[in-house]
Design an enzyme around this catalytic site. Structure first.
Site, PDB file in Angstrom:
ATOM      1  N   ARG A  67       0.739  -1.623  -0.146  1.00  0.00           N
ATOM      2  CA  ARG A  67      -0.196   0.132  -0.060  1.00  0.00           C
ATOM      3  C   ARG A  67       0.728   1.002  -0.121  1.00  0.00           C
ATOM      4  NH1 ARG A  67      -2.492   2.839   4.363  1.00  0.00           N
ATOM      5  NH2 ARG A  67      -4.849   3.823   3.538  1.00  0.00           N
ATOM      6  N   SER A  96     -12.138  -3.979   0.583  1.00  0.00           N
ATOM      7  CA  SER A  96     -12.883  -3.775   1.716  1.00  0.00           C
ATOM      8  C   SER A  96     -14.364  -3.623   1.336  1.00  0.00           C
ATOM      9  CB  SER A  96     -11.986  -2.508   1.537  1.00  0.00           C
ATOM     10  OG  SER A  96     -10.751  -2.084   1.437  1.00  0.00           O
ATOM     11  N   LYS A 136      -5.785   5.453   9.661  1.00  0.00           N
ATOM     12  CA  LYS A 136      -6.374   5.489   8.374  1.00  0.00           C
ATOM     13  C   LYS A 136      -7.919   6.216   9.076  1.00  0.00           C
ATOM     14  CE  LYS A 136      -8.804   3.589   5.050  1.00  0.00           C
ATOM     15  NZ  LYS A 136      -9.582   2.607   3.702  1.00  0.00           N
TER      16      LYS A 136
HETATM   17  N1  3NM Z   1      -8.270   0.444   6.533  1.00  0.00           N
HETATM   18  P1  3NM Z   1      -3.586  -0.204  11.700  1.00  0.00           P
HETATM   19  S1  3NM Z   1      -8.298   0.127   8.627  1.00  0.00           S
HETATM   20  C1  3NM Z   1      -5.620   0.750   5.515  1.00  0.00           C
HETATM   21  O1  3NM Z   1     -11.125   0.012   8.298  1.00  0.00           O
HETATM   22  C2  3NM Z   1      -6.550   0.380   6.656  1.00  0.00           C
HETATM   23  O2  3NM Z   1     -11.303  -0.291   5.803  1.00  0.00           O
HETATM   24  C3  3NM Z   1      -9.213   0.152   7.351  1.00  0.00           C
HETATM   25  O3  3NM Z   1      -3.894  -0.236  10.400  1.00  0.00           O
HETATM   26  C4  3NM Z   1     -10.467   0.159   7.036  1.00  0.00           C
HETATM   27  O4  3NM Z   1      -3.732  -2.099  11.385  1.00  0.00           O
HETATM   28  C5  3NM Z   1      -6.886   0.204   7.978  1.00  0.00           C
HETATM   29  O5  3NM Z   1      -2.878  -0.261  11.726  1.00  0.00           O
HETATM   30  C6  3NM Z   1      -5.397   1.023   8.997  1.00  0.00           C
HETATM   31  O6  3NM Z   1      -4.787  -0.150  12.466  1.00  0.00           O
HETATM   32  C7  3NM Z   1      -5.218  -0.072   9.273  1.00  0.00           C
END
Ligand code: 3NM
Length: 226
Positions: free
Chosen positions: A54, A123, A152
């Site tokens: 990503r 997603s 995010k």
């Molecule tokens: N997508 P971390 S949350 C890329 O909810 C991404 O669709 C998400 O990062 C969604 O593991 C997210 O540091 C970030 O929380 C995940």
């Protein structure tokens, strides 16, 4: 009948079945660190089964170079290599697949460009999106967020109860995402996740290999037959 005279039994599995089974365990997503390759290599050593590249806002030529190095690392560790969002990059790198957001290309467009053997993830954040992705031909679903995250800005947080509620309504592997760490992954796996997607809890950990190992061991203990 002796073993020697037994007829050969051919087991025919489609690539898709094999690939669906592969989406399980620790699914790592890259961030933008300078020492990304080194940290990803450490995490792969700990047992990451899928790596998603990503690379937000980086020039295409840079992504081609960085992506190809990450892909080589993945093949060394036997992990799948998936590209986020960018169909052209996924195709150019001959990645194992692509991961699409709700605003990106459709699974049908991805399938057309990448062909039948590649993995397509989408997603999703609720049952409607999950069912649509399934009927559009996705191979697995991302589902989140499970918990708040700094990685995010999120607009939906179905959490583990949302995951448990859709688990039996979809057949595809579900990759839970958002704020997952070795400290809370147990609840996510018990709610029905086939894989946990993580950024910060592994890549920002003092030792990515240890964090990835901790997550992998949770799968071994809680979901030993993916
Ligand atoms: N997508 P971390 S949350 C890329 O909810 C991404 O669709 C998400 O990062 C969604 O593991 C997210 O540091 C970030 O929380 C995940």
């Amino acid at each position: 009948m002796s073993e020697k005279s037994m007829p050969l039994r051919l087991v025919i599995t489609t690539p898709k079945t094999i690939r669906n089974r592969s989406i399980a365990g620790v699914y790592l997503i890259t961030d933008q660190q300078d020492d990304l390759l080194k940290r990803v290599a450490q995490a792969l050593r700990g047992g990451v089964t899928v790596l998603q590249y990503r690379a937000k806002d980086k020039p295409y030529e840079f992504c081609l170079e960085e992506g190809s190095q990450l892909k080589q690392l993945c093949s060394r560790f036997g992990s799948l290599f998936i590209v986020n969002d960018d169909l052209r990059l996924a195709h150019a790198l001959d990645a194992d697949g692509v991961h699409l957001g709700q605003e990106d290309s459709s699974p049908q467009q991805a399938r057309e460009l990448l062909g039948p053997d590649k993995i397509i993830g989408v997603s999703t954040h609720n049952l409607d999106e999950a069912l649509k992705a399934e009927s559009d031909g996705a191979d697995y679903l991302g589902f989140g967020a499970m918990y708040p995250t700094d990685s995010k800005s999120i607009t939906h947080m179905p959490g583990t109860s949302g995951l448990a509620a859709i688990r039996d309504r979809v057949k595809l592997p579900i990759v839970a995402i958002g704020g997952i760490s070795p400290a809370n992954a147990c609840r996510v796996i018990e709610a029905g996740a086939d894989a946990v997607a993580v950024i910060s809890s592994v890549l920002a950990a003092p030792r990515p290999e240890v964090a990835a190992t901790e997550l992998r061991l949770l799968f071994n203990r809680l979901a030993p037959y993916p």
